[in-house]
Design a protein around this motif. Sequence first.
Motif, short mmCIF file in Angstrom:
data_model
loop_
_atom_site.label_atom_id
_atom_site.label_comp_id
_atom_site.label_asym_id
_atom_site.label_seq_id
_atom_site.Cartn_x
_atom_site.Cartn_y
_atom_site.Cartn_z
N UNK A 65 0.50 3.54 -3.15
CA UNK A 65 -0.65 4.42 -2.98
C UNK A 65 -0.60 5.66 -3.84
N UNK A 66 0.49 6.37 -3.74
CA UNK A 66 0.57 7.62 -4.49
C UNK A 66 0.43 7.37 -5.98
N UNK A 83 -3.14 6.31 -6.92
CA UNK A 83 -4.13 7.37 -7.02
C UNK A 83 -3.79 8.30 -8.18
N UNK A 84 -2.51 8.58 -8.29
CA UNK A 84 -2.09 9.48 -9.34
C UNK A 84 -2.42 8.96 -10.72
N UNK A 85 -2.25 7.63 -10.90
CA UNK A 85 -2.41 7.08 -12.24
C UNK A 85 -3.86 6.79 -12.56
N UNK A 86 -4.74 6.94 -11.58
CA UNK A 86 -6.15 6.71 -11.87
C UNK A 86 -6.59 5.29 -11.63
N UNK A 95 -11.72 1.70 -8.22
CA UNK A 95 -12.58 0.88 -7.40
C UNK A 95 -12.97 -0.44 -8.05
N UNK A 96 -13.27 -0.41 -9.31
CA UNK A 96 -13.60 -1.65 -10.01
C UNK A 96 -12.36 -2.50 -10.16
N UNK A 123 0.84 -1.20 0.00
CA UNK A 123 0.00 0.00 0.00
C UNK A 123 0.87 1.25 0.00
N UNK A 174 -7.20 4.00 -8.97
CA UNK A 174 -8.19 3.94 -7.89
C UNK A 174 -9.59 4.02 -8.46
N UNK A 229 -6.28 -3.15 -4.40
CA UNK A 229 -6.08 -2.53 -3.10
C UNK A 229 -7.42 -2.33 -2.41
N UNK A 230 -8.37 -1.95 -3.22
CA UNK A 230 -9.68 -1.65 -2.66
C UNK A 230 -10.58 -2.86 -2.66
N UNK A 231 -10.44 -3.72 -3.61
CA UNK A 231 -11.26 -4.93 -3.66
C UNK A 231 -10.41 -6.18 -3.48
N UNK A 232 -9.85 -6.35 -2.30
CA UNK A 232 -8.91 -7.46 -2.11
C UNK A 232 -9.54 -8.82 -2.40
#
Lengths: 148, 148
Positions: free
Chosen positions: B108-109, B112-115, B119-120, B104, B117, B124-127
């Motif tokens: 993380x940076x 998020x920076x690369x887009x 969610x689909x 993480x 994130x 990281x978000x949908x382990x």
Amino acid sequence: METLTIGEMAARSGVAASALRYYEREGLLHAARTGGNQRRYERADLRRIAFIKIAQQVGISLDEIREALAELPENRTPTKADWSRLSSHWRHRLEERIAVMVRLRDQLTGCIGCGCLSLQRCTLINPRDRLAARGTGPQMIINPPAPE
Amino acid sequence: METLTIGEMAARSGVAASALRYYEREGLLHAARTGGNQRRYERADLRRIAFIKIAQQVGISLDEIREALAELPENRTPTKADWSRLSSHWRHRLEERIAVMVRLRDQLTGCIGCGCLSLQRCTLINPRDRLAARGTGPQMIINPPAPE
DNA sequence: CCTTGAATTGAAGTTAACTTCAACTTGCAG
DNA sequence: CTGCAAGTTGAAGTTAACTTCAATTCAAGG
């Protein structure tokens, strides 16, 4: 499709609609409204929700997350740079937590085995208690012996 | 002084007396009683409490902690070996959590920076969501690209 | 239009992990 | 002995982070 309904957001983010409403009440999220008062989200909000989820996984409270999100610009959609700044802020928290956990991992067995888990002494258990930590016994997990 | 009162335990462990009573109700702790029904603890119980505190700091619920403690012998005071066995069990949890947090931190940076994130896609978000994670986008934090 | 699946709200319920309270009872220092 | 700090219990309160409910309104396909 320009905007997303709360149901769509819930489906895409994996966060329940009720939670999204809750986040809004708590000031973590904001949605525009239709004439009929229904919420309409922008795709950028998915990123915001992503951030919330990540921060939560790292063990940060919604209160703190709200404070962090408050640093994002309100007038425009956050840019990559905005998110990067925020993320690198969290990096520090992560570093800290990781450091603690690594030392914990490295020492836990020996710590318990050696009897250092005496609560008075082990800094692992009394991270804040610098006085108690001083000199009495093994104080290695939270405050490693190196600095100072 | 052979045994300790609840007040002494509270002072020495940093855990409130009310919490110690709560732990007893929840089956994490057990204390002998005086003729007048007051609790008397043994010094070994301090170690038990230490373990509870550590496990909590690592983010483990009292339910799980109780289960772990159930593996300690009931008839005799746990030995170092008993504690070591238990601790090394937790080591695995720690390893996992650390691994997740390190990835993480490292991603993380950029994530998020690369887009990523979105969610689909971002694991990281949908382990848990192996289907969603497959092939669609960057899936690096929880399930690093290496294995399989 | 009309039907029907989504949305809305405020209020109340839920779970974990405790704390606080009231009304006593114990136990030790003097 | 006695006084009083410290202990006991069951019940109720607290906080975070949501969920559930009831009553009602929207919105979009046919």
